[in-house]
Write an enzyme that holds these catalytic residues in place. Structure first.
Site, PDB file in Angstrom:
ATOM      1  N   HIS A 105       9.948  -3.893   4.388  1.00  0.00           N
ATOM      2  CA  HIS A 105      10.394  -2.497   4.445  1.00  0.00           C
ATOM      3  C   HIS A 105      10.628  -2.073   5.883  1.00  0.00           C
ATOM      4  CE1 HIS A 105       5.960  -1.974   4.691  1.00  0.00           C
ATOM      5  NE2 HIS A 105       6.052  -0.672   4.872  1.00  0.00           N
ATOM      6  N   GLU A 112       3.518  -5.633   8.777  1.00  0.00           N
ATOM      7  CA  GLU A 112       2.203  -5.437   8.134  1.00  0.00           C
ATOM      8  C   GLU A 112       1.719  -6.721   7.455  1.00  0.00           C
ATOM      9  OE1 GLU A 112       2.361  -0.647   7.054  1.00  0.00           O
ATOM     10  OE2 GLU A 112       2.818  -2.066   5.464  1.00  0.00           O
ATOM     11  N   HIS A 118      -2.486   4.468   9.700  1.00  0.00           N
ATOM     12  CA  HIS A 118      -1.159   4.956  10.081  1.00  0.00           C
ATOM     13  C   HIS A 118      -1.292   6.226  10.915  1.00  0.00           C
ATOM     14  CE1 HIS A 118      -0.610   2.463   6.485  1.00  0.00           C
ATOM     15  NE2 HIS A 118       0.634   2.281   6.839  1.00  0.00           N
ATOM     16  N   HIS A 171       0.807  -1.235   0.000  1.00  0.00           N
ATOM     17  CA  HIS A 171       0.000   0.000   0.000  1.00  0.00           C
ATOM     18  C   HIS A 171       0.835   1.278   0.000  1.00  0.00           C
ATOM     19  CE1 HIS A 171       0.004  -0.325   4.682  1.00  0.00           C
ATOM     20  NE2 HIS A 171       1.025   0.393   4.285  1.00  0.00           N
TER      21      HIS A 171
HETATM   22  C1  DHB Z   1       6.195   3.690   3.031  1.00  0.00           C
HETATM   23  C2  DHB Z   1       5.604   2.433   3.143  1.00  0.00           C
HETATM   24  C3  DHB Z   1       4.509   2.238   3.995  1.00  0.00           C
HETATM   25  O1  DHB Z   1       3.907   1.025   4.193  1.00  0.00           O
HETATM   26  C4  DHB Z   1       3.974   3.307   4.689  1.00  0.00           C
HETATM   27  O2  DHB Z   1       2.858   3.096   5.430  1.00  0.00           O
HETATM   28  C5  DHB Z   1       4.564   4.569   4.599  1.00  0.00           C
HETATM   29  C6  DHB Z   1       5.676   4.757   3.778  1.00  0.00           C
HETATM   30  C7  DHB Z   1       7.363   3.911   2.127  1.00  0.00           C
HETATM   31  O3  DHB Z   1       7.793   3.003   1.436  1.00  0.00           O
HETATM   32  O4  DHB Z   1       7.854   5.038   2.083  1.00  0.00           O
HETATM   33 FE    FE Z   2       2.253   1.061   5.805  1.00  0.00          FE
END
Ligand code: DHB
Ligand code: FE
Length: 289
Positions: free
Chosen positions: A198, A245, A60, A13
């Site tokens: 990530h 997540e 978030h 997302h």
């Molecule tokens: C990013 C990824 C995410 O899942 C998020 O909630 C906010 C930022 C990113 O890759 O920058």
């Molecule tokens: Fe996220």
């Protein structure tokens, strides 16, 4: 007459994907391969348009904050406004809910001992709108709405303690039973969103783990019950702090027929792409056979 689950869809997302669409950058060399990977899914969805999408995502700190942290929250409203995440709300349609099915799922799942928070009013952030944008594209100005109703289901994967993969998997099984006991003829898809690997902060910021992500996709398809036993510490160590997540994908996967003893789903699409912002993007469509 009965509601039935026809497919599950899984996707990252990344907020920058929404910004790329909103700012007309999807054909730029950086973004083009990412959006190409969603073309088959968009075509598939036009053919297999559901009545309702049960959309599992995380907020978030937009609708919720550290003041109130529900572990599992089901949206029972008729309409959800788009959250302002600091740059103004994204220019996408508000989300239409399905209060009757949402109330039925809440009733059924809570009676099966899952403690859901009922949400009669909230806004929805990129966790929910970016998957819709990726799969549907931007709705046309003369018919400015999403093509189906959405039941938002928010999971806390931001502030510890977060729910285990095992708990998420059991919840998905209960959601299947709930949908299948709703006495209206509805085509329902279950979407699991967020991930893949990530990490946005600290010394490991920028962490991506292609091997682990692809093994996760393999097991999500073929061994979801085994995958549900993976502890948090492995997600965080291997997929980064935000890789957690991915436990949300287990809720959607557990709602499929094979987990309840039925036939295995067909893999209609599988896509993996790095980079998109700071995130590895994964996408899977499983359809019931
Ligand atoms: C990013 C990824 C995410 O899942 C998020 O909630 C906010 C930022 C990113 O890759 O920058
Ligand atoms: Fe996220």
């Amino acid at each position: 007459m009965m509601a039935r689950i026809t497919a599950s869809v899984f996707t990252s997302h990344v907020p920058a994907i929404g910004a790329a669409m909103d700012l007309g950058k999807t054909r730029e060399p950086y973004w083009q391969p990412l959006f190409a990977g969603y073309e088959p899914g968009r075509a598939w969805l036009r053919e297999r348009r559901p009545d309702v999408v049960f959309l599992i995502y995380n907020d978030h700190a937009n609708a919720f904050s550290l003041d109130l942290i529900p572990t599992f929250a089901i949206g029972t409203a008729a309409r959800y406004e788009i959250a302002d995440e600091g740059w103004g709300p994204r220019p996408v349609p508000a989300v239409q809910g399905h209060p009757e099915l949402a109330a039925h799922i809440a009733q059924s799942v809570i009676q099966e001992d899952f403690d859901l928070t009922l949400v009669n009013r909230m806004s929805v952030d990129h966790g929910l709108t970016v998957p819709l944008s990726l799969m549907c594209g931007q709705p046309p100005a003369d018919d400015f709405r999403w093509p189906f109703a959405v039941i938002p289901f928010a999971v806390n994967v931001v502030q510890y303690p977060v729910p285990s993969g095992r708990r998420c998997f059991a919840l998905g099984q209960a959601i299947r039973r709930a949908v299948e006991s709703f006495g209206q003829d509805l085509d329902v898809q279950v979407w699991g969103t967020g991930g893949m690997s990530h990490q946005l902060q600290g010394p490991r910021a920028g962490l991506i783990n292609r091997a682990w992500d692809n093994a996760f996709l393999d097991r999500l398809i073929a061994d979801p019950a085994g995958l549900a036993q993976v502890p948090h510490v492995e997600y965080v160590r291997e997929a980064g702090s935000e890789g957690i997540e991915l436990v949300m994908w287990l809720i959607a996967r557990a709602a499929m027929a094979d987990v309840a003893g039925g036939a295995a789903p067909r893999v209609a699409q599988r896509f993996y792409h790095v980079p998109a912002s700071n995130t590895a993007v994964g996408h899977l469509i499983l359809e019931e056979t």
